[in-house]
Design a protein around this motif. Structure first.
Motif, PDB file in Angstrom:
ATOM      1  N   GLN A 125       5.932  -7.979  -4.577  1.00 29.22           N
ATOM      2  CA  GLN A 125       6.301  -6.704  -3.982  1.00 29.22           C
ATOM      3  C   GLN A 125       5.794  -6.713  -2.548  1.00 29.22           C
ATOM      4  OE1 GLN A 125       5.657  -3.218  -6.299  1.00 29.22           O
ATOM      5  NE2 GLN A 125       6.404  -1.839  -4.711  1.00 29.22           N
ATOM      6  N   GLN A 126       6.724  -6.760  -1.606  1.00 28.60           N
ATOM      7  CA  GLN A 126       6.341  -6.851  -0.205  1.00 28.60           C
ATOM      8  C   GLN A 126       7.436  -6.269   0.676  1.00 28.60           C
ATOM      9  OE1 GLN A 126       5.779 -11.021   0.631  1.00 28.60           O
ATOM     10  NE2 GLN A 126       7.810 -11.589  -0.060  1.00 28.60           N
ATOM     11  N   VAL A 127       7.059  -5.844   1.863  1.00 31.70           N
ATOM     12  CA  VAL A 127       8.008  -5.286   2.809  1.00 31.70           C
ATOM     13  C   VAL A 127       8.858  -6.419   3.389  1.00 31.70           C
ATOM     14  CG1 VAL A 127       8.282  -4.094   5.014  1.00 31.70           C
ATOM     15  CG2 VAL A 127       6.537  -3.321   3.383  1.00 31.70           C
ATOM     16  N   VAL A 128      10.178  -6.266   3.304  1.00 34.00           N
ATOM     17  CA  VAL A 128      11.089  -7.287   3.847  1.00 34.00           C
ATOM     18  C   VAL A 128      11.899  -6.762   5.021  1.00 34.00           C
ATOM     19  CG1 VAL A 128      11.263  -8.605   1.704  1.00 34.00           C
ATOM     20  CG2 VAL A 128      12.860  -6.704   2.114  1.00 34.00           C
ATOM     21  N   TYR A 129      11.916  -5.433   5.191  1.00 37.18           N
ATOM     22  CA  TYR A 129      12.635  -4.834   6.310  1.00 37.18           C
ATOM     23  C   TYR A 129      11.840  -3.639   6.800  1.00 37.18           C
ATOM     24  CZ  TYR A 129      16.120  -2.242   9.006  1.00 37.18           C
ATOM     25  OH  TYR A 129      16.769  -1.558  10.010  1.00 37.18           O
ATOM     26  N   GLU A 130      11.830  -3.444   8.125  1.00 32.37           N
ATOM     27  CA  GLU A 130      11.137  -2.293   8.692  1.00 32.37           C
ATOM     28  C   GLU A 130      11.775  -1.919  10.021  1.00 32.37           C
ATOM     29  OE1 GLU A 130       6.586  -0.741   9.683  1.00 32.37           O
ATOM     30  OE2 GLU A 130       6.957  -2.867   9.299  1.00 32.37           O
ATOM     31  N   ASP A 131      11.959  -0.624  10.233  1.00 30.35           N
ATOM     32  CA  ASP A 131      12.339  -0.112  11.535  1.00 30.35           C
ATOM     33  C   ASP A 131      11.560   1.172  11.789  1.00 30.35           C
ATOM     34  OD1 ASP A 131      13.665   1.980  10.205  1.00 30.35           O
ATOM     35  OD2 ASP A 131      15.632   1.024  10.345  1.00 30.35           O
ATOM     36  N   ARG A 132      11.957   1.944  12.766  1.00 33.72           N
ATOM     37  CA  ARG A 132      11.177   3.138  13.105  1.00 33.72           C
ATOM     38  C   ARG A 132      11.277   4.226  12.048  1.00 33.72           C
ATOM     39  NH1 ARG A 132      12.810   4.935  19.050  1.00 33.72           N
ATOM     40  NH2 ARG A 132      14.883   4.716  18.095  1.00 33.72           N
ATOM     41  N   LEU A 134      12.041   3.616   8.415  1.00 37.64           N
ATOM     42  CA  LEU A 134      11.726   3.307   7.030  1.00 37.64           C
ATOM     43  C   LEU A 134      11.254   1.876   6.856  1.00 37.64           C
ATOM     44  CD1 LEU A 134      14.838   2.636   4.776  1.00 37.64           C
ATOM     45  CD2 LEU A 134      14.859   2.317   7.239  1.00 37.64           C
ATOM     46  N   THR A 135      10.736   1.622   5.651  1.00 32.16           N
ATOM     47  CA  THR A 135      10.461   0.260   5.201  1.00 32.16           C
ATOM     48  C   THR A 135      11.235   0.022   3.919  1.00 32.16           C
ATOM     49  OG1 THR A 135       8.529   0.950   3.898  1.00 32.16           O
ATOM     50  CG2 THR A 135       8.133   0.237   6.182  1.00 32.16           C
ATOM     51  N   VAL A 136      11.551  -1.250   3.654  1.00 28.82           N
ATOM     52  CA  VAL A 136      12.189  -1.646   2.397  1.00 28.82           C
ATOM     53  C   VAL A 136      11.315  -2.717   1.757  1.00 28.82           C
ATOM     54  CG1 VAL A 136      14.255  -2.513   1.260  1.00 28.82           C
ATOM     55  CG2 VAL A 136      14.465  -1.165   3.372  1.00 28.82           C
ATOM     56  N   GLU A 137      10.892  -2.464   0.521  1.00 29.22           N
ATOM     57  CA  GLU A 137      10.059  -3.414  -0.219  1.00 29.22           C
ATOM     58  C   GLU A 137      10.853  -4.015  -1.370  1.00 29.22           C
ATOM     59  OE1 GLU A 137       6.505  -1.542  -1.709  1.00 29.22           O
ATOM     60  OE2 GLU A 137       6.541  -0.089  -0.058  1.00 29.22           O
ATOM     61  N   THR A 138      10.520  -5.238  -1.717  1.00 28.46           N
ATOM     62  CA  THR A 138      11.045  -5.826  -2.945  1.00 28.46           C
ATOM     63  C   THR A 138      10.254  -5.299  -4.144  1.00 28.46           C
ATOM     64  OG1 THR A 138       9.614  -7.724  -2.502  1.00 28.46           O
ATOM     65  CG2 THR A 138      11.946  -7.933  -1.928  1.00 28.46           C
ATOM     66  N   ARG A 153      11.335   3.414   1.609  1.00 32.39           N
ATOM     67  CA  ARG A 153      10.328   4.443   1.899  1.00 32.39           C
ATOM     68  C   ARG A 153      10.541   4.983   3.316  1.00 32.39           C
ATOM     69  NH1 ARG A 153       6.137   4.502  -1.825  1.00 32.39           N
ATOM     70  NH2 ARG A 153       5.697   2.538  -2.928  1.00 32.39           N
ATOM     71  N   GLU A 154      10.734   6.270   3.403  1.00 30.33           N
ATOM     72  CA  GLU A 154      10.825   6.918   4.700  1.00 30.33           C
ATOM     73  C   GLU A 154       9.443   6.964   5.346  1.00 30.33           C
ATOM     74  OE1 GLU A 154      12.753  11.064   6.388  1.00 30.33           O
ATOM     75  OE2 GLU A 154      11.671  11.106   4.472  1.00 30.33           O
ATOM     76  N   LYS A 155       9.391   6.686   6.641  1.00 32.00           N
ATOM     77  CA  LYS A 155       8.113   6.781   7.344  1.00 32.00           C
ATOM     78  C   LYS A 155       7.794   8.249   7.627  1.00 32.00           C
ATOM     79  CE  LYS A 155       7.987   2.234   9.519  1.00 32.00           C
ATOM     80  NZ  LYS A 155       7.912   1.467  10.788  1.00 32.00           N
TER      81      LYS A 155
END
Length: 304
Positions: A125-132, A134-138, A153-155
């Motif tokens: 389970q780790q973050v694979v995508y991030e922008d200002r 949100l993040t997307v985790e597996t 996950r919304e920031k």
């Protein structure tokens, strides 16, 4: 509050039926759209849902079974025909890379946009995508082939400005951003107005977990704890639990157990077996365990 929506494009399992398409969804947040899985017929469903082809920023593939990726190469081709120039990121298990490369070399040789492939580790389970925004985790899952879900996950956002207080103290517009970022205000008489009087708490961050396909995993609840909305496969009803175990799938009751134990806001059921003419049997058994259970359906838009 900015829109956070899930567009259901397909919620059936391996065999397409007249009622359901194979798995595909689009997550929309703050003007960006992200696709999860791309089963056969996804392009048509996008048209029906009025989702713009060129707005898709990234595609997340959960595993290499046809009902989750057969629609991808056709959609990539359509992106090219529509003149896409923006790069497209694809996140998928590493074994999908040679398959994708072969399909691209055969059918898609003159794109004006770049495809950026990112291999995901389905065991972590780790973050694979991030922008200002949100993040997307597996989310590690257990199926017949390497599989993972995805957690959006919304920031956290900045506090809300209290317009009545801004007007009362005559605070210039140029100071709004400073106040949103925690600054106080000193009036003309030198008295400090604390930030807490000038702002209201920010909206709580929202989150969405997509879990398909997987057998029942009791420890999954900890990985998706407290999410606003959980989509969990519910391929079978409890009388067919032996099939669920044989094919590494989940019953509706087991999906509801995960939702209950994780204390999620709501549960979306999906990935229905084609054997059921009416999915209410799945909904009824899920609601006996977790009341806030719903059936997903093509064309459905879930707003968080």
């Amino acid at each position: 509050m900015e829109p956070f929506k899930i567009h259901i494009l397909g919620c059936g399992s391996a065999l397409p039926t007249l009622r359901h398409n194979p798995s595909s969804q689009v997550v929309e947040l703050r003007g960006k759209q992200f696709m999860i899985d791309c089963g056969e017929g996804t392009q048509t469903q996008m048209r029906r849902s009025r989702i713009g082809f060129n707005k898709i920023v990234a595609i997340f593939i959960s595993h290499i079974h046809g009902d989750h990726c057969f629609g991808l190469i056709g959609m990539l081709s359509s992106f090219g025909l529509l003149g896409r120039t923006m790069p497209l990121a694809i996140y998928a298990p590493k074994d999908f890379k040679p398959v994708l490369d072969m399909l691209l070399a055969t059918f898609c040789t003159d794109f004006d946009y770049e495809i950026q492939f990112h291999a995901v580790d389905t065991t972590k389970q780790q973050v694979v995508y991030e922008d200002r925004s949100l993040t997307v985790e597996t989310i590690p899952l257990k199926h017949r082939v390497p599989t993972c879900g995805y957690l959006f996950r919304e920031k956290p956002t900045l506090p809300h400005i209290r317009r009545d207080m801004i007007d009362f103290y005559g605070i210039p517009t140029s100071q709004i951003n400073n106040i949103k970022n925690g600054a106080s205000w000193t009036d003309e008489e030198g008295r400090e107005v604390p930030n807490s009087r000038l702002t209201a708490p920010a909206d709580p961050p929202r989150s969405y977990a997509y879990c398909s396909d997987t057998c029942y995993l009791p420890d999954l609840a900890a990985r998706v704890s407290g999410v606003s909305c959980l989509y969990h496969e519910s391929t079978y009803a409890t009388p067919d639990i032996e099939k669920a175990q044989k094919y590494f799938h989940t019953t509706a009751a087991q999906a509801a157990q995960v939702a209950r134990d994780a204390q999620v806001g709501r549960l979306l059921l999906g990935h229905y077996s084609s054997k059921y003419d009416n999915e209410n049997v799945l909904l009824e058994e899920a609601r006996q365990v977790f009341e806030a259970s719903e059936l997903s359906n093509e064309g459905m838009v879930v707003t968080l």
